[in-house]
Design a protein around this motif. Sequence first.
Motif, PDB file in Angstrom:
ATOM      1  N   THR A 117       0.876  -1.084   0.155  1.00 36.25           N
ATOM      2  CA  THR A 117      -0.022   0.025   0.048  1.00 36.25           C
ATOM      3  C   THR A 117       0.808   1.391  -0.068  1.00 36.25           C
ATOM      4  OG1 THR A 117      -1.569  -1.239   1.203  1.00 36.25           O
ATOM      5  CG2 THR A 117      -2.036   1.120   1.378  1.00 36.25           C
ATOM      6  N   GLN A 120       2.436   1.670  -3.349  1.00 40.59           N
ATOM      7  CA  GLN A 120       1.292   1.977  -4.297  1.00 40.59           C
ATOM      8  C   GLN A 120       1.258   3.555  -4.434  1.00 40.59           C
ATOM      9  OE1 GLN A 120      -2.374   0.353  -3.870  1.00 40.59           O
ATOM     10  NE2 GLN A 120      -2.602  -0.209  -5.878  1.00 40.59           N
ATOM     11  N   ARG A 121       1.446   4.226  -3.155  1.00 40.17           N
ATOM     12  CA  ARG A 121       1.289   5.645  -3.355  1.00 40.17           C
ATOM     13  C   ARG A 121       2.798   6.466  -3.629  1.00 40.17           C
ATOM     14  NH1 ARG A 121      -2.388   7.796   1.312  1.00 40.17           N
ATOM     15  NH2 ARG A 121      -2.366   9.559   0.013  1.00 40.17           N
ATOM     16  N   PRO A 125       2.303   2.939 -11.219  1.00 45.06           N
ATOM     17  CA  PRO A 125       1.978   1.724 -11.356  1.00 45.06           C
ATOM     18  C   PRO A 125       2.593   0.994 -12.281  1.00 45.06           C
ATOM     19  CG  PRO A 125       0.213   3.335 -12.170  1.00 45.06           C
ATOM     20  CD  PRO A 125       1.209   3.937 -11.365  1.00 45.06           C
ATOM     21  N   GLU A 174      -5.857  -5.801  -0.528  1.00 47.21           N
ATOM     22  CA  GLU A 174      -6.513  -4.727  -0.124  1.00 47.21           C
ATOM     23  C   GLU A 174      -7.771  -5.131   0.466  1.00 47.21           C
ATOM     24  OE1 GLU A 174      -7.093  -2.003  -3.337  1.00 47.21           O
ATOM     25  OE2 GLU A 174      -5.131  -2.033  -3.847  1.00 47.21           O
TER      26      GLU A 174
ATOM     27  N   THR B 117      -5.092   6.826 -12.379  1.00 51.24           N
ATOM     28  CA  THR B 117      -3.545   6.619 -11.776  1.00 51.24           C
ATOM     29  C   THR B 117      -3.156   7.962 -10.987  1.00 51.24           C
ATOM     30  OG1 THR B 117      -3.231   5.980 -14.212  1.00 51.24           O
ATOM     31  CG2 THR B 117      -1.142   6.449 -12.817  1.00 51.24           C
ATOM     32  N   GLN B 120      -4.789   7.169  -7.507  1.00 48.78           N
ATOM     33  CA  GLN B 120      -4.302   5.966  -7.004  1.00 48.78           C
ATOM     34  C   GLN B 120      -3.166   6.528  -6.259  1.00 48.78           C
ATOM     35  OE1 GLN B 120      -3.141   2.796  -9.867  1.00 48.78           O
ATOM     36  NE2 GLN B 120      -3.967   1.408  -8.225  1.00 48.78           N
ATOM     37  N   ARG B 121      -2.368   7.625  -6.605  1.00 46.31           N
ATOM     38  CA  ARG B 121      -1.303   7.996  -5.784  1.00 46.31           C
ATOM     39  C   ARG B 121      -1.546   8.900  -4.835  1.00 46.31           C
ATOM     40  NH1 ARG B 121       4.003   8.761  -9.053  1.00 46.31           N
ATOM     41  NH2 ARG B 121       4.776   8.781  -7.191  1.00 46.31           N
ATOM     42  N   LEU B 122      -2.723   9.693  -4.867  1.00 51.28           N
ATOM     43  CA  LEU B 122      -3.240  10.656  -3.898  1.00 51.28           C
ATOM     44  C   LEU B 122      -3.939  10.117  -2.787  1.00 51.28           C
ATOM     45  CD1 LEU B 122      -4.215  13.855  -5.980  1.00 51.28           C
ATOM     46  CD2 LEU B 122      -2.509  13.922  -4.115  1.00 51.28           C
ATOM     47  N   LEU B 123      -4.777   9.061  -3.082  1.00 47.67           N
ATOM     48  CA  LEU B 123      -5.703   8.657  -1.958  1.00 47.67           C
ATOM     49  C   LEU B 123      -5.471   7.181  -1.574  1.00 47.67           C
ATOM     50  CD1 LEU B 123      -9.128   9.556  -4.345  1.00 47.67           C
ATOM     51  CD2 LEU B 123      -7.723  11.165  -2.480  1.00 47.67           C
ATOM     52  N   PRO B 124      -5.562   6.786  -0.547  1.00 45.94           N
ATOM     53  CA  PRO B 124      -5.358   5.538   0.203  1.00 45.94           C
ATOM     54  C   PRO B 124      -6.526   4.624  -0.649  1.00 45.94           C
ATOM     55  CG  PRO B 124      -6.100   7.161   1.949  1.00 45.94           C
ATOM     56  CD  PRO B 124      -6.446   7.863   0.733  1.00 45.94           C
ATOM     57  N   PRO B 125      -6.161   3.481  -0.732  1.00 43.11           N
ATOM     58  CA  PRO B 125      -6.868   2.499  -1.467  1.00 43.11           C
ATOM     59  C   PRO B 125      -8.298   2.410  -0.897  1.00 43.11           C
ATOM     60  CG  PRO B 125      -4.886   1.249  -0.939  1.00 43.11           C
ATOM     61  CD  PRO B 125      -4.896   2.750  -0.214  1.00 43.11           C
ATOM     62  N   ARG B 129     -11.659   3.332  -3.349  1.00 44.38           N
ATOM     63  CA  ARG B 129     -12.570   2.114  -3.395  1.00 44.38           C
ATOM     64  C   ARG B 129     -13.976   2.908  -3.267  1.00 44.38           C
ATOM     65  NH1 ARG B 129     -13.612  -3.610  -2.936  1.00 44.38           N
ATOM     66  NH2 ARG B 129     -15.692  -3.554  -2.790  1.00 44.38           N
TER      67      ARG B 129
END
Lengths: 212, 212
Positions: A117, A120-121, A125, A174, B117, B120-125, B129
Amino acid sequence: VTDAAAAEPGPVRRRADAERNIAAILDAAISCLSERPQATMADIARAAGVGRVTLYGHFPSREALVTAALDRAVAEVVATSDAVAAGMPPDAPADDVLRQFIRSSWDVLDRHRRLFTVAQRLLPPDHLRARHGPALTDVDTLIARGRAEGRFRTDLSVAWLATVVYGLFHAAAEAVNAGELDQTDAPAVLEATLLPLLATPTRRAPSSSEGP
Amino acid sequence: VTDAAAAEPGPVRRRADAERNIAAILDAAISCLSERPQATMADIARAAGVGRVTLYGHFPSREALVTAALDRAVAEVVATSDAVAAGMPPDAPADDVLRQFIRSSWDVLDRHRRLFTVAQRLLPPDHLRARHGPALTDVDTLIARGRAEGRFRTDLSVAWLATVVYGLFHAAAEAVNAGELDQTDAPAVLEATLLPLLATPTRRAPSSSEGP
């Protein structure tokens, strides 16, 4: 394992110290980031028992450190799956090998869920995916083997099927992080999800009659 | 659409101006970030034709802006899939509805691939979701319908199967970004991947004979 080395150590001694420090830093990074994704470089240095100079000497940025920790986790997946493969008969069917691969890889991934996790940040990707290269090569080989045996489908590319395996492993991680999937159920859920997806579409389920 | 409003506008006029500005900012955010994920708040304000004060008045941070742009893209997926469902016979089998859902949702996702994309890098998974909630509710409903019809499997939870659909849509988007999958092939690849995975395991493929 401190910044203050003994007076005039030889090159062999210096290299051994460096390797010990790197191992201690990666262990500390994995455990600190798994417990608390916000852990700082200073927290990690402290947990590793090294000074900041030593830490930054080996890993100039948080990104470099997380990338190295990820590489170590991927190497562990590969070592574990190689050991599993070595323990199976060479003519074991690909779906049996895949079942074992799912179980052994999940164990490693499960211990590194939060590290992923964090990665990923930090990483784009394509970079993140590229760091998984060695594990994905194992998946590619396994899918190609299943195709050669006629057990796995050939209507979709090996690359896409490997992407699906990679994507669903991380989706499961996740889901565990989110409390939606129990970590002990994950290998069985992955197996039940991946095997029908990979199976040759025209192959009939073994069954003695047509009736339900 | 500028910071300099006409003298003493009424509340209705002010609200209409604000709505126009927000729409222009979200359009600009989606197109700027899709072209160049590094686009700054200043780039986006310029493209939207608003001042920085207006931009930050509506969206105090890059994170708030990306979240709102993502919400708009998800609302578009829902609107498109509702329109598709409305155009199908009410007794259409769930796998036909899923095929249409894949095609219409892919179109929307494909236009927002790079926005995802960035998000995905700014927000926690889990946050990322959660923003997909409205689209995932449609997927949940569709899976439940397929289960009620006996077409979709019941050995895995609806929540996990919806996670798989979500995960594979985004895996396809990343594969397109990485140049590994052609964007025009993606809907067919997703359909071929998802349908066997969702199908009831004991349901036999429709076939007139046992032969190969």
